[in-house]
Design a protein around this motif. Structure first.
Motif, PDB file in Angstrom:
ATOM      1  N   LEU A 267       0.817  -1.209   0.000  1.00 57.56           N
ATOM      2  CA  LEU A 267       0.000   0.000   0.000  1.00 57.56           C
ATOM      3  C   LEU A 267       0.854   1.263   0.000  1.00 57.56           C
ATOM      4  N   GLN A 268       1.958   1.251   0.728  1.00 54.31           N
ATOM      5  CA  GLN A 268       2.846   2.412   0.715  1.00 54.31           C
ATOM      6  C   GLN A 268       3.422   2.632  -0.684  1.00 54.31           C
ATOM      7  N   HIS A 269       3.863   1.568  -1.301  1.00 51.81           N
ATOM      8  CA  HIS A 269       4.406   1.665  -2.660  1.00 51.81           C
ATOM      9  C   HIS A 269       3.329   2.127  -3.629  1.00 51.81           C
ATOM     10  N   TYR A 270       2.141   1.578  -3.505  1.00 47.77           N
ATOM     11  CA  TYR A 270       1.063   1.892  -4.440  1.00 47.77           C
ATOM     12  C   TYR A 270       0.636   3.351  -4.323  1.00 47.77           C
ATOM     13  N   TYR A 271       0.369   3.803  -3.101  1.00 47.52           N
ATOM     14  CA  TYR A 271      -0.128   5.168  -2.915  1.00 47.52           C
ATOM     15  C   TYR A 271       0.942   6.232  -3.158  1.00 47.52           C
ATOM     16  N   THR A 272       2.182   5.820  -3.256  1.00 46.60           N
ATOM     17  CA  THR A 272       3.227   6.767  -3.651  1.00 46.60           C
ATOM     18  C   THR A 272       3.064   7.167  -5.109  1.00 46.60           C
ATOM     19  N   ASN A 273       2.445   6.287  -5.887  1.00 44.65           N
ATOM     20  CA  ASN A 273       2.347   6.507  -7.331  1.00 44.65           C
ATOM     21  C   ASN A 273       0.925   6.745  -7.837  1.00 44.65           C
ATOM     22  N   VAL A 274      -0.085   6.276  -7.085  1.00 43.90           N
ATOM     23  CA  VAL A 274      -1.474   6.331  -7.548  1.00 43.90           C
ATOM     24  C   VAL A 274      -2.355   6.873  -6.424  1.00 43.90           C
ATOM     25  N   THR A 275      -3.373   7.654  -6.787  1.00 42.94           N
ATOM     26  CA  THR A 275      -4.188   8.330  -5.775  1.00 42.94           C
ATOM     27  C   THR A 275      -5.282   7.453  -5.173  1.00 42.94           C
ATOM     28  N   SER A 276      -5.729   6.449  -5.912  1.00 44.43           N
ATOM     29  CA  SER A 276      -6.844   5.633  -5.422  1.00 44.43           C
ATOM     30  C   SER A 276      -6.610   4.171  -5.724  1.00 44.43           C
ATOM     31  N   LEU A 277      -7.010   3.323  -4.794  1.00 47.36           N
ATOM     32  CA  LEU A 277      -6.893   1.879  -4.983  1.00 47.36           C
ATOM     33  C   LEU A 277      -7.848   1.372  -6.059  1.00 47.36           C
ATOM     34  N   GLU A 278      -8.801   2.200  -6.433  1.00 51.48           N
ATOM     35  CA  GLU A 278      -9.745   1.812  -7.481  1.00 51.48           C
ATOM     36  C   GLU A 278      -9.024   1.353  -8.741  1.00 51.48           C
ATOM     37  N   PHE A 279      -7.970   2.065  -9.109  1.00 51.29           N
ATOM     38  CA  PHE A 279      -7.331   1.805 -10.398  1.00 51.29           C
ATOM     39  C   PHE A 279      -6.559   0.486 -10.423  1.00 51.29           C
ATOM     40  N   ALA A 280      -6.262  -0.064  -9.250  1.00 49.55           N
ATOM     41  CA  ALA A 280      -5.639  -1.388  -9.195  1.00 49.55           C
ATOM     42  C   ALA A 280      -6.620  -2.459  -9.648  1.00 49.55           C
ATOM     43  N   PHE A 281      -7.916  -2.146  -9.602  1.00 50.67           N
ATOM     44  CA  PHE A 281      -8.966  -3.040 -10.096  1.00 50.67           C
ATOM     45  C   PHE A 281      -9.453  -2.606 -11.480  1.00 50.67           C
ATOM     46  N   SER A 282      -9.842  -1.356 -11.595  1.00 51.86           N
ATOM     47  CA  SER A 282     -10.546  -0.900 -12.799  1.00 51.86           C
ATOM     48  C   SER A 282      -9.664  -0.849 -14.036  1.00 51.86           C
TER      49      SER A 282
ATOM     50  N   HIS B 208      -8.097  -3.047 -15.342  1.00 56.01           N
ATOM     51  CA  HIS B 208      -8.052  -4.336 -16.034  1.00 56.01           C
ATOM     52  C   HIS B 208      -9.364  -4.708 -16.727  1.00 56.01           C
ATOM     53  N   ILE B 209     -10.377  -3.844 -16.620  1.00 55.89           N
ATOM     54  CA  ILE B 209     -11.638  -4.159 -17.271  1.00 55.89           C
ATOM     55  C   ILE B 209     -12.146  -2.964 -18.062  1.00 55.89           C
ATOM     56  N   THR B 210     -13.122  -3.217 -18.905  1.00 57.27           N
ATOM     57  CA  THR B 210     -13.781  -2.170 -19.692  1.00 57.27           C
ATOM     58  C   THR B 210     -15.276  -2.202 -19.377  1.00 57.27           C
ATOM     59  N   PRO B 211     -16.018  -1.183 -19.763  1.00 53.63           N
ATOM     60  CA  PRO B 211     -17.469  -1.191 -19.539  1.00 53.63           C
ATOM     61  C   PRO B 211     -18.171  -2.353 -20.236  1.00 53.63           C
ATOM     62  N   GLN B 212     -17.526  -2.946 -21.217  1.00 52.38           N
ATOM     63  CA  GLN B 212     -18.135  -4.048 -21.953  1.00 52.38           C
ATOM     64  C   GLN B 212     -18.003  -5.387 -21.230  1.00 52.38           C
ATOM     65  N   ASP B 213     -17.134  -5.476 -20.234  1.00 51.60           N
ATOM     66  CA  ASP B 213     -16.965  -6.733 -19.517  1.00 51.60           C
ATOM     67  C   ASP B 213     -18.211  -7.040 -18.695  1.00 51.60           C
ATOM     68  N   GLU B 214     -18.616  -8.290 -18.733  1.00 48.55           N
ATOM     69  CA  GLU B 214     -19.841  -8.691 -18.042  1.00 48.55           C
ATOM     70  C   GLU B 214     -19.727  -8.525 -16.537  1.00 48.55           C
ATOM     71  N   ASN B 215     -18.549  -8.866 -16.001  1.00 47.07           N
ATOM     72  CA  ASN B 215     -18.367  -8.783 -14.554  1.00 47.07           C
ATOM     73  C   ASN B 215     -16.924  -8.421 -14.218  1.00 47.07           C
ATOM     74  N   VAL B 216     -16.578  -8.487 -12.937  1.00 41.82           N
ATOM     75  CA  VAL B 216     -15.279  -7.996 -12.458  1.00 41.82           C
ATOM     76  C   VAL B 216     -14.197  -9.076 -12.457  1.00 41.82           C
ATOM     77  N   GLU B 217     -14.402 -10.153 -13.163  1.00 43.52           N
ATOM     78  CA  GLU B 217     -13.420 -11.238 -13.156  1.00 43.52           C
ATOM     79  C   GLU B 217     -12.016 -10.746 -13.505  1.00 43.52           C
ATOM     80  N   LYS B 218     -11.885 -10.005 -14.604  1.00 43.32           N
ATOM     81  CA  LYS B 218     -10.570  -9.510 -15.017  1.00 43.32           C
ATOM     82  C   LYS B 218     -10.007  -8.520 -14.004  1.00 43.32           C
TER      83      LYS B 218
END
Length: 253
Positions: free
Chosen positions: A116-131, A133-143
């Protein structure tokens, strides 16, 4: 035609039943005795993300024990998890080694904090560690879940810690991560879920699945077998989308 009408009647009856149950629990009174109460102690986005992640990952056993352990952990982080994550010194991590909940111990916690320290040094939100990898066309959050696990373990890490971040790639139901995503993504203005993340749609969420959920869903005739794995979780969610295509995860309540 008659069979089709009967099926529609059954779906409508099930929808009414589950909508009533969801409405009953999707209420601020629900918060205090649920692990979601931990991130609800904070107002800053990153504090909520960090507290929510730990509350979800540590959600094993009875709720009182989970809440007590999460409270203990927040105190170890001076009740300011984002500030602790961003600015603590390596020596400050030593007090974390004593933490333990079920099979999650101090070594696991140290890696979570390091990531988390490494991640938040470079990115403002943990959301992007998930989002990311997917697009609005993906059926679910598997990717998103598969991608998050890869990001999370990109640093050198203890092998034992890997078991604490589940992945659909191994057919895990990923209950805790799906619960975390529900908290962060859903926003129905009822005040329970936060709805802070904008790049994942509520329609893409997968209903958190454990043994209890699978048994109830089987008794209700929503799924065929009481299994708690990714295949069954997505099958359940597919059926729940027939009741509410835009917000199937609300039935987690």
């Amino acid at each position: 035609m008659v069979i089709h009408v009967i099926k529609l009647m059954k779906i409508q009856k099930l929808r009414e039943f589950l909508d009533a149950k969801a409405a009953y629990y999707n209420h601020p009174d629900f918060i205090a005795n649920d692990p979601i109460s931990i991130p609800h102690r904070f107002t800053v986005l990153q504090d909520i993300e960090i507290a929510g992640l730990f509350a979800a990952i540590l959600a094993w056993g009875n709720r009182t024990s989970i809440i007590n352990k999460c409270t203990e952990l927040m105190k170890m982080m001076d009740d300011s998890p984002y500030d602790f994550i961003r600015h603590h010194q390596p020596r400050d991590r030593m007090k974390l080694l004593s933490f333990c909940h079920r099979t999650f111990n101090g070594l696991d916690l140290l890696y979570f904090v390091e990531f988390l320290q490494h991640y938040y040094t470079n990115v403002t939100s943990l959301e992007f560690a998930f989002s990311a990898h997917i697009t609005p066309q993906d059926e679910n959050v598997e990717k998103a879940l598969i991608g998050f696990r890869k990001v999370f373990f990109a640093l050198e890490h203890p092998e034992r810690t890997v078991k604490h971040i589940a992945t659909p790639a191994k057919n895990s139901a990923c209950k805790r991560l799906n619960m975390y995503l529900r908290w962060m993504v859903r926003n129905d203005e009822n005040g329970v879920d936060f709805g802070l993340w904008q790049h994942i749609s509520p329609s893409q969420l997968v209903c958190p699945m454990d043994v209890h959920v699978s048994r109830v869903a089987t008794r209700l005739g929503i799924i065929a077998e009481p299994k708690a794995d990714w295949k069954t979780a997505t099958a359940l969610t597919h059926q729940l989308k027939k009741l509410d295509p835009d917000d199937p995860a609300k039935y987690d309540f």
